[in-house]
Motif scaffolding. Sequence first.
Motif, PDB file in Angstrom:
ATOM      1  N   LYS A  34      93.150  67.146  47.195  1.00 37.32           N
ATOM      2  CA  LYS A  34      91.889  67.215  47.940  1.00 37.32           C
ATOM      3  C   LYS A  34      90.724  67.310  46.960  1.00 37.32           C
ATOM      4  N   GLY A  35      89.566  66.878  47.430  1.00 36.83           N
ATOM      5  CA  GLY A  35      88.359  67.118  46.659  1.00 36.83           C
ATOM      6  C   GLY A  35      87.835  68.525  46.975  1.00 36.83           C
ATOM      7  N   TRP A  36      87.060  69.098  46.028  1.00 39.11           N
ATOM      8  CA  TRP A  36      86.500  70.445  46.232  1.00 39.11           C
ATOM      9  C   TRP A  36      84.990  70.385  46.053  1.00 39.11           C
ATOM     10  N   LEU A  37      84.262  70.878  47.044  1.00 41.19           N
ATOM     11  CA  LEU A  37      82.814  70.955  46.991  1.00 41.19           C
ATOM     12  C   LEU A  37      82.453  72.435  46.931  1.00 41.19           C
TER      13      LEU A  37
ATOM     14  N   ASP B 110      91.618  68.613  55.058  1.00 45.65           N
ATOM     15  CA  ASP B 110      92.730  68.124  54.238  1.00 45.65           C
ATOM     16  C   ASP B 110      92.278  67.022  53.285  1.00 45.65           C
ATOM     17  N   ILE B 111      90.983  66.696  53.322  1.00 44.14           N
ATOM     18  CA  ILE B 111      90.409  65.682  52.429  1.00 44.14           C
ATOM     19  C   ILE B 111      89.455  66.319  51.431  1.00 44.14           C
ATOM     20  N   VAL B 112      88.613  67.210  51.910  1.00 42.04           N
ATOM     21  CA  VAL B 112      87.674  67.912  51.033  1.00 42.04           C
ATOM     22  C   VAL B 112      87.544  69.362  51.490  1.00 42.04           C
ATOM     23  N   VAL B 113      87.507  70.268  50.520  1.00 38.55           N
ATOM     24  CA  VAL B 113      87.423  71.697  50.806  1.00 38.55           C
ATOM     25  C   VAL B 113      86.024  72.195  50.471  1.00 38.55           C
ATOM     26  N   VAL B 114      85.448  72.972  51.376  1.00 40.88           N
ATOM     27  CA  VAL B 114      84.145  73.588  51.144  1.00 40.88           C
ATOM     28  C   VAL B 114      84.391  75.010  50.651  1.00 40.88           C
ATOM     29  N   ALA B 115      83.815  75.334  49.474  1.00 41.28           N
ATOM     30  CA  ALA B 115      84.099  76.632  48.859  1.00 41.28           C
ATOM     31  C   ALA B 115      82.825  77.239  48.270  1.00 41.28           C
ATOM     32  N   ALA B 116      82.933  78.474  47.784  1.00 34.91           N
ATOM     33  CA  ALA B 116      81.784  79.164  47.182  1.00 34.91           C
ATOM     34  C   ALA B 116      82.291  80.241  46.228  1.00 34.91           C
ATOM     35  N   ILE B 117      81.486  80.496  45.179  1.00 39.91           N
ATOM     36  CA  ILE B 117      81.802  81.565  44.228  1.00 39.91           C
ATOM     37  C   ILE B 117      80.522  82.324  43.911  1.00 39.91           C
TER      38      ILE B 117
ATOM     39  N   MET C 108      73.841  76.154  43.117  1.00 38.26           N
ATOM     40  CA  MET C 108      74.168  74.886  42.473  1.00 38.26           C
ATOM     41  C   MET C 108      75.451  74.363  43.116  1.00 38.26           C
ATOM     42  N   LEU C 109      75.424  73.072  43.519  1.00 37.92           N
ATOM     43  CA  LEU C 109      76.570  72.461  44.186  1.00 37.92           C
ATOM     44  C   LEU C 109      77.276  71.507  43.235  1.00 37.92           C
ATOM     45  N   LYS C 110      78.590  71.640  43.146  1.00 40.16           N
ATOM     46  CA  LYS C 110      79.379  70.762  42.291  1.00 40.16           C
ATOM     47  C   LYS C 110      80.593  70.249  43.054  1.00 40.16           C
ATOM     48  N   TYR C 111      80.875  68.959  42.843  1.00 40.99           N
ATOM     49  CA  TYR C 111      82.038  68.336  43.487  1.00 40.99           C
ATOM     50  C   TYR C 111      83.111  68.076  42.433  1.00 40.99           C
ATOM     51  N   PHE C 112      84.326  68.531  42.716  1.00 44.09           N
ATOM     52  CA  PHE C 112      85.469  68.324  41.831  1.00 44.09           C
ATOM     53  C   PHE C 112      86.399  67.284  42.459  1.00 44.09           C
ATOM     54  N   SER C 113      86.633  66.205  41.725  1.00 39.99           N
ATOM     55  CA  SER C 113      87.362  65.059  42.256  1.00 39.99           C
ATOM     56  C   SER C 113      88.823  65.376  42.504  1.00 39.99           C
ATOM     57  N   VAL C 114      89.464  64.467  43.204  1.00 44.36           N
ATOM     58  CA  VAL C 114      90.910  64.549  43.417  1.00 44.36           C
ATOM     59  C   VAL C 114      91.618  64.534  42.069  1.00 44.36           C
TER      60      VAL C 114
ATOM     61  N   SER D  12      86.867  68.943  32.907  1.00 43.86           N
ATOM     62  CA  SER D  12      85.886  68.473  33.885  1.00 43.86           C
ATOM     63  C   SER D  12      85.090  69.636  34.451  1.00 43.86           C
ATOM     64  N   LEU D  13      83.768  69.493  34.455  1.00 42.19           N
ATOM     65  CA  LEU D  13      82.902  70.546  34.983  1.00 42.19           C
ATOM     66  C   LEU D  13      82.357  70.197  36.366  1.00 42.19           C
ATOM     67  N   GLY D  14      82.917  69.125  36.976  1.00 44.28           N
ATOM     68  CA  GLY D  14      82.479  68.742  38.307  1.00 44.28           C
ATOM     69  C   GLY D  14      81.257  67.839  38.281  1.00 44.28           C
ATOM     70  N   VAL D  15      80.986  67.206  39.425  1.00 42.99           N
ATOM     71  CA  VAL D  15      79.837  66.305  39.586  1.00 42.99           C
ATOM     72  C   VAL D  15      78.724  67.086  40.280  1.00 42.99           C
ATOM     73  N   LEU D  16      77.567  67.115  39.672  1.00 43.64           N
ATOM     74  CA  LEU D  16      76.453  67.881  40.221  1.00 43.64           C
ATOM     75  C   LEU D  16      75.857  67.154  41.437  1.00 43.64           C
ATOM     76  N   MET D  17      75.674  67.896  42.503  1.00 39.29           N
ATOM     77  CA  MET D  17      74.995  67.377  43.696  1.00 39.29           C
ATOM     78  C   MET D  17      73.610  67.989  43.773  1.00 39.29           C
ATOM     79  N   GLY D  18      72.695  67.274  44.395  1.00 39.49           N
ATOM     80  CA  GLY D  18      71.338  67.784  44.524  1.00 39.49           C
ATOM     81  C   GLY D  18      71.245  68.880  45.583  1.00 39.49           C
ATOM     82  N   LYS D  19      70.047  69.404  45.756  1.00 37.65           N
ATOM     83  CA  LYS D  19      69.801  70.424  46.774  1.00 37.65           C
ATOM     84  C   LYS D  19      69.438  69.725  48.091  1.00 37.65           C
ATOM     85  N   TYR D  20      70.021  70.196  49.166  1.00 34.57           N
ATOM     86  CA  TYR D  20      69.769  69.586  50.470  1.00 34.57           C
ATOM     87  C   TYR D  20      69.436  70.679  51.482  1.00 34.57           C
ATOM     88  N   ASP D  21      68.523  70.353  52.356  1.00 29.29           N
ATOM     89  CA  ASP D  21      68.003  71.357  53.277  1.00 29.29           C
ATOM     90  C   ASP D  21      68.720  71.403  54.612  1.00 29.29           C
ATOM     91  N   ASN D  22      69.534  70.388  54.917  1.00 28.93           N
ATOM     92  CA  ASN D  22      70.188  70.403  56.228  1.00 28.93           C
ATOM     93  C   ASN D  22      71.597  69.832  56.138  1.00 28.93           C
TER      94      ASN D  22
END
Length: 614
Positions: free
Chosen positions: A64-67, A97-104, A125-131, A137-147
Amino acid sequence: MERFDVTLLLKVWLISIITVNCNAATTKELYKNQIPTQGLYNASDNVIVLNVTNFKSSVYEDTKGWLVEFYNSWCGFCLRFAPVWKDFANNIYAWKDIVVVAAIDCADDDNNPICREYEIMHYPMLKYFSVNAHPPSLGVLMGKYDNVNELRYNLIALLEREQQEGRGTLWPNITPYRNYETTNIWKAVSNTVKYFFLLFEKTDSHLGAEVILDMHKITTLQIRTVLSDNELLCETNKVTNFPSLIVFSRNETQKFLKIGIPTREGVYNTIKDFMISKEQSENLGITGDHLYQLDLENALRYSIIHEIPLHKVIKDEKMDALKKYLNVLAEYFPLRYGNIFLETISDIIKKRSNISGEEFSQIVKSMEEEMSPIYSGPSKWIGCKGSNEQYRGYPCGLWTMFHMLTVNFAIRNKDVEHEPRKVLEAMHGYIQHFFGCADCSQHFVQMASKNKMFDISNANDSVLWLWSAHNEVNARLSGDDTEDPKYKKIQYPATQHCPNCRYENGTWNEENVLHYLITKYNSKGINYYDSIDKRKDNVNKMKIRQERLVLSKYINNNKKLGWDFTIFDISICVVLYVVSGIILTLVCIKFAVKRTYRKRTYISLFPKYDFYFC
């Protein structure tokens, strides 16, 4: 004295040490209470809580991917963003089962090494970790989103890139369908898939991917998107509006499904309703949108055998309502072997000013015995069968029966304006005085007044009035405890049964609705699924029954003898009459032949003997 002072000083010193330690402990405890121990998320938020011990083992080498959101529980912006992140996690929970939403939580000292290693310089800061990601790998940085929508759209872009780069091969295919024809769509499809959907959408739309991911666990269907820049495929399938939806069945031709509302939920519901309809048909062992004879007959049986006889005395308005009801049934109810059964009962009731429920029941039973078989099959529901005995059944059957009556009245009287409300008035009277659900009866009577049922001026309008009333009741009962969980109360006709019954904006095209209703409820199109006729009932038995029907009709038209003969008695008399006639005929013939013999001449060949030619 000196010794006393030393002891006293020792006690004072001990007390002061204890006091200082207690104060320090209290201050430390107070400080600890000011630091959040849980962070901003917990398991009920559908957000996976990561920490220094489980971070790397979770996000690396997974299918799975991890966001992941890196946040600080002291950060004001993180506090404001937390509800958005929770909503986002709930919004795409079907994709877990495709992508997991997580937080630390980087405010936790124990997590400092992780946050430092992954170069977290601001929060959140949001980072996506590939399958199947691996260190370093330090993940792919995603921008900030308001909604939530922006988050979802950008996640879809990441998932599409994953598939384009050869990862996520076990996921549903969310990349656009690039072929220019549909003849080979089943080649790479699993045998479990029964229905293949093509969703045509504009190039900047995320609708298709959203619906694919929402429904990817349903193994009997597969969905692919077609972008509007695939001009050849769009032209071949005559698609000019976006979004548009086409479904292919393995044993059927392609079919357009009308999308009521062009949103993620609208497309989802269109596909869901189609699948529910197909599942219901398959559960019954039948296909299509049909009018079933057994549903009509079962509704009739319950009405005249159970509901009407419950009344102790039927008179005045109830009697008038009963006469109208039976008259409509006698004229327009399609009993398989002729309507003489209903005509006879109606004729009997017409001559009465009142009747008891028990007497009515005896009349019905007597007629059934005399004219048996009346019905074409067993007492069971087909199209009105519920998932449980407490659901659907008779109310569904009664609606179906009155739809059929209004339609067949309209067909027979299409060029006549005589009594345009005849069936509706009979229905109104029956439901007001005989229908067992008092609350339902009251609602129907109020609805009839509010929607001006008695102002209907032609037969076709009566068909549409009842359809509109039925949908109004469905809307009121949708989600009610009485609703069958497997057969939801929808606004019908469903898109798959009448794709042209709605305009582009979702409103009804009543001209097409009328055509659909007249086609479905026409008695000529009745489905005799599971009827006795389908089992090829004995022909001789049918002939005998027809003879009984003729005799019964003759008797109930007052063309009968003074004695109280039954049809069986009359039948015996007829047989005796025929046999007697035959015997008398034979006797006459015998006497005629004998007289002829006596008049014949004879030839004397021998003088002593006479031989007659016989």
